[in-house]
Design a protein around this motif. Structure first.
Motif, PDB file in Angstrom:
ATOM      1  N   THR A  93      45.460 -25.325 -18.162  1.00 47.71           N
ATOM      2  CA  THR A  93      45.352 -26.113 -16.932  1.00 47.71           C
ATOM      3  C   THR A  93      43.989 -26.808 -16.898  1.00 47.71           C
ATOM      4  O   THR A  93      43.333 -26.876 -15.852  1.00 47.71           O
ATOM      5  CB  THR A  93      45.540 -25.216 -15.697  1.00 47.71           C
ATOM      6  OG1 THR A  93      44.581 -24.148 -15.753  1.00 47.71           O
ATOM      7  CG2 THR A  93      46.948 -24.640 -15.638  1.00 47.71           C
ATOM      8  N   MET A  94      43.556 -27.310 -18.045  1.00 42.76           N
ATOM      9  CA  MET A  94      42.198 -27.861 -18.183  1.00 42.76           C
ATOM     10  C   MET A  94      41.906 -28.954 -17.163  1.00 42.76           C
ATOM     11  O   MET A  94      40.902 -28.922 -16.487  1.00 42.76           O
ATOM     12  CB  MET A  94      42.002 -28.385 -19.607  1.00 42.76           C
ATOM     13  CG  MET A  94      40.569 -28.632 -19.977  1.00 42.76           C
ATOM     14  SD  MET A  94      39.737 -27.065 -20.267  1.00 42.76           S
ATOM     15  CE  MET A  94      38.063 -27.620 -20.474  1.00 42.76           C
ATOM     16  N   TYR A  95      42.795 -29.936 -17.074  1.00 40.27           N
ATOM     17  CA  TYR A  95      42.595 -31.049 -16.137  1.00 40.27           C
ATOM     18  C   TYR A  95      43.893 -31.281 -15.372  1.00 40.27           C
ATOM     19  O   TYR A  95      44.954 -31.365 -15.971  1.00 40.27           O
ATOM     20  CB  TYR A  95      42.228 -32.335 -16.892  1.00 40.27           C
ATOM     21  CG  TYR A  95      41.004 -32.209 -17.757  1.00 40.27           C
ATOM     22  CD1 TYR A  95      39.721 -32.262 -17.214  1.00 40.27           C
ATOM     23  CD2 TYR A  95      41.135 -32.024 -19.125  1.00 40.27           C
ATOM     24  CE1 TYR A  95      38.599 -32.136 -18.013  1.00 40.27           C
ATOM     25  CE2 TYR A  95      40.009 -31.903 -19.945  1.00 40.27           C
ATOM     26  CZ  TYR A  95      38.748 -31.959 -19.370  1.00 40.27           C
ATOM     27  OH  TYR A  95      37.649 -31.835 -20.173  1.00 40.27           O
ATOM     28  N   ARG A  96      43.785 -31.385 -14.063  1.00 39.05           N
ATOM     29  CA  ARG A  96      44.965 -31.607 -13.220  1.00 39.05           C
ATOM     30  C   ARG A  96      45.301 -33.102 -13.188  1.00 39.05           C
ATOM     31  O   ARG A  96      44.412 -33.934 -13.098  1.00 39.05           O
ATOM     32  CB  ARG A  96      44.695 -31.100 -11.805  1.00 39.05           C
ATOM     33  CG  ARG A  96      45.888 -31.209 -10.874  1.00 39.05           C
ATOM     34  CD  ARG A  96      45.592 -30.631  -9.499  1.00 39.05           C
ATOM     35  NE  ARG A  96      45.365 -29.191  -9.518  1.00 39.05           N
ATOM     36  CZ  ARG A  96      46.308 -28.263  -9.625  1.00 39.05           C
ATOM     37  NH1 ARG A  96      47.565 -28.620  -9.738  1.00 39.05           N
ATOM     38  NH2 ARG A  96      45.992 -26.985  -9.599  1.00 39.05           N
ATOM     39  N   CYS A  97      46.609 -33.405 -13.266  1.00 41.15           N
ATOM     40  CA  CYS A  97      47.036 -34.797 -13.109  1.00 41.15           C
ATOM     41  C   CYS A  97      46.659 -35.243 -11.700  1.00 41.15           C
ATOM     42  O   CYS A  97      46.786 -34.475 -10.742  1.00 41.15           O
ATOM     43  CB  CYS A  97      48.550 -34.914 -13.303  1.00 41.15           C
ATOM     44  SG  CYS A  97      49.096 -34.535 -14.979  1.00 41.15           S
ATOM     45  N   ARG A  98      46.197 -36.470 -11.569  1.00 41.99           N
ATOM     46  CA  ARG A  98      45.755 -36.945 -10.249  1.00 41.99           C
ATOM     47  C   ARG A  98      46.958 -37.153  -9.324  1.00 41.99           C
ATOM     48  O   ARG A  98      48.090 -37.262  -9.786  1.00 41.99           O
ATOM     49  CB  ARG A  98      44.911 -38.197 -10.389  1.00 41.99           C
ATOM     50  CG  ARG A  98      45.615 -39.424 -10.880  1.00 41.99           C
ATOM     51  CD  ARG A  98      44.634 -40.603 -11.037  1.00 41.99           C
ATOM     52  NE  ARG A  98      45.326 -41.800 -11.452  1.00 41.99           N
ATOM     53  CZ  ARG A  98      45.569 -42.124 -12.715  1.00 41.99           C
ATOM     54  NH1 ARG A  98      45.175 -41.327 -13.688  1.00 41.99           N
ATOM     55  NH2 ARG A  98      46.211 -43.240 -13.003  1.00 41.99           N
ATOM     56  N   GLY A  99      46.673 -37.194  -8.042  1.00 39.02           N
ATOM     57  CA  GLY A  99      47.719 -37.360  -7.032  1.00 39.02           C
ATOM     58  C   GLY A  99      48.614 -38.557  -7.311  1.00 39.02           C
ATOM     59  O   GLY A  99      48.135 -39.596  -7.746  1.00 39.02           O
ATOM     60  N   GLY A 100      49.903 -38.394  -7.085  1.00 40.86           N
ATOM     61  CA  GLY A 100      50.858 -39.470  -7.278  1.00 40.86           C
ATOM     62  C   GLY A 100      51.419 -39.558  -8.688  1.00 40.86           C
ATOM     63  O   GLY A 100      52.267 -40.388  -8.972  1.00 40.86           O
ATOM     64  N   ILE A 101      50.933 -38.683  -9.593  1.00 41.25           N
ATOM     65  CA  ILE A 101      51.446 -38.645 -10.968  1.00 41.25           C
ATOM     66  C   ILE A 101      52.077 -37.276 -11.187  1.00 41.25           C
ATOM     67  O   ILE A 101      51.430 -36.250 -10.989  1.00 41.25           O
ATOM     68  CB  ILE A 101      50.329 -38.901 -11.997  1.00 41.25           C
ATOM     69  CG1 ILE A 101      49.756 -40.306 -11.809  1.00 41.25           C
ATOM     70  CG2 ILE A 101      50.855 -38.726 -13.414  1.00 41.25           C
ATOM     71  CD1 ILE A 101      48.634 -40.634 -12.745  1.00 41.25           C
ATOM     72  N   ALA A 102      53.344 -37.270 -11.579  1.00 38.10           N
ATOM     73  CA  ALA A 102      54.099 -36.021 -11.661  1.00 38.10           C
ATOM     74  C   ALA A 102      53.651 -35.112 -12.804  1.00 38.10           C
ATOM     75  O   ALA A 102      53.517 -33.911 -12.634  1.00 38.10           O
ATOM     76  CB  ALA A 102      55.589 -36.320 -11.788  1.00 38.10           C
ATOM     77  N   GLY A 103      53.430 -35.643 -14.011  1.00 40.85           N
ATOM     78  CA  GLY A 103      53.074 -34.791 -15.141  1.00 40.85           C
ATOM     79  C   GLY A 103      54.157 -33.765 -15.411  1.00 40.85           C
ATOM     80  O   GLY A 103      53.905 -32.567 -15.385  1.00 40.85           O
ATOM     81  N   ILE A 104      55.385 -34.226 -15.653  1.00 42.60           N
ATOM     82  CA  ILE A 104      56.542 -33.332 -15.709  1.00 42.60           C
ATOM     83  C   ILE A 104      56.765 -32.680 -17.075  1.00 42.60           C
ATOM     84  O   ILE A 104      57.690 -31.902 -17.232  1.00 42.60           O
ATOM     85  CB  ILE A 104      57.831 -34.076 -15.275  1.00 42.60           C
ATOM     86  CG1 ILE A 104      58.078 -35.289 -16.182  1.00 42.60           C
ATOM     87  CG2 ILE A 104      57.735 -34.498 -13.809  1.00 42.60           C
ATOM     88  CD1 ILE A 104      59.416 -35.969 -15.949  1.00 42.60           C
ATOM     89  N   SER A 105      55.935 -32.970 -18.058  1.00 40.08           N
ATOM     90  CA  SER A 105      56.108 -32.394 -19.393  1.00 40.08           C
ATOM     91  C   SER A 105      54.974 -31.442 -19.728  1.00 40.08           C
ATOM     92  O   SER A 105      53.881 -31.526 -19.157  1.00 40.08           O
ATOM     93  CB  SER A 105      56.117 -33.506 -20.458  1.00 40.08           C
ATOM     94  OG  SER A 105      57.180 -34.397 -20.237  1.00 40.08           O
ATOM     95  N   TYR A 106      55.220 -30.563 -20.681  1.00 35.99           N
ATOM     96  CA  TYR A 106      54.161 -29.745 -21.260  1.00 35.99           C
ATOM     97  C   TYR A 106      53.447 -30.565 -22.327  1.00 35.99           C
ATOM     98  O   TYR A 106      54.034 -31.456 -22.944  1.00 35.99           O
ATOM     99  CB  TYR A 106      54.751 -28.492 -21.924  1.00 35.99           C
ATOM    100  CG  TYR A 106      55.262 -27.474 -20.947  1.00 35.99           C
ATOM    101  CD1 TYR A 106      54.401 -26.545 -20.376  1.00 35.99           C
ATOM    102  CD2 TYR A 106      56.596 -27.444 -20.591  1.00 35.99           C
ATOM    103  CE1 TYR A 106      54.869 -25.602 -19.473  1.00 35.99           C
ATOM    104  CE2 TYR A 106      57.083 -26.509 -19.692  1.00 35.99           C
ATOM    105  CZ  TYR A 106      56.209 -25.586 -19.137  1.00 35.99           C
ATOM    106  OH  TYR A 106      56.674 -24.663 -18.243  1.00 35.99           O
TER     107      TYR A 106
END
Length: 115
Positions: A93-106
């Protein structure tokens, strides 16, 4: 006449009684003349050390290593969904995707949370 040559053990190896051995996976040897299988040290966080490593290698983007024993470019695995990992990351979980971006993949690799 027979001549036998000797050479100082090079980085990535250790030598004992005239025989040369690779530094084991998960360890690296960054100097000449190492004399045991501990080599220089264990691998460093965010890196992997395959057999015979002279230096730790950064885990590729999308992957992380939170241990000192990683020996392949798989490191400890893919980054979690909703997060991305740059090269050398030490957490899933190094960096969180910013708001409004799902980041649905590993295994996301960039700040726009894409593969």
């Amino acid at each position: 006449s027979n001549r036998h040559s000797q050479a100082i053990c090079e980085p990535g190896y250790w030598c004992h009684k005239g025989k040369r051995f690779h530094c084991p996976p998960g360890r690296y040897g960054d100097s000449y003349g190492l004399t045991n299988d501990s080599c220089t040290s264990t691998c460093t966080l965010g890196h992997y050390c395959p057999l015979g490593s002279p230096l730790p290698i950064k885990c590729p983007s999308g992957r992380y290593s939170n241990t000192t024993t990683s020996a392949t470019s798989d490191c400890n695995g893919l980054c979690n969904k909703g997060h991305f990992c740059l090269s050398g990351s030490t957490s899933s979980t190094m960096y969180r995707c910013r708001g409004g971006i799902a980041g649905i993949s590993y295994g996301l690799k960039t700040s726009d949370c894409s593969l």
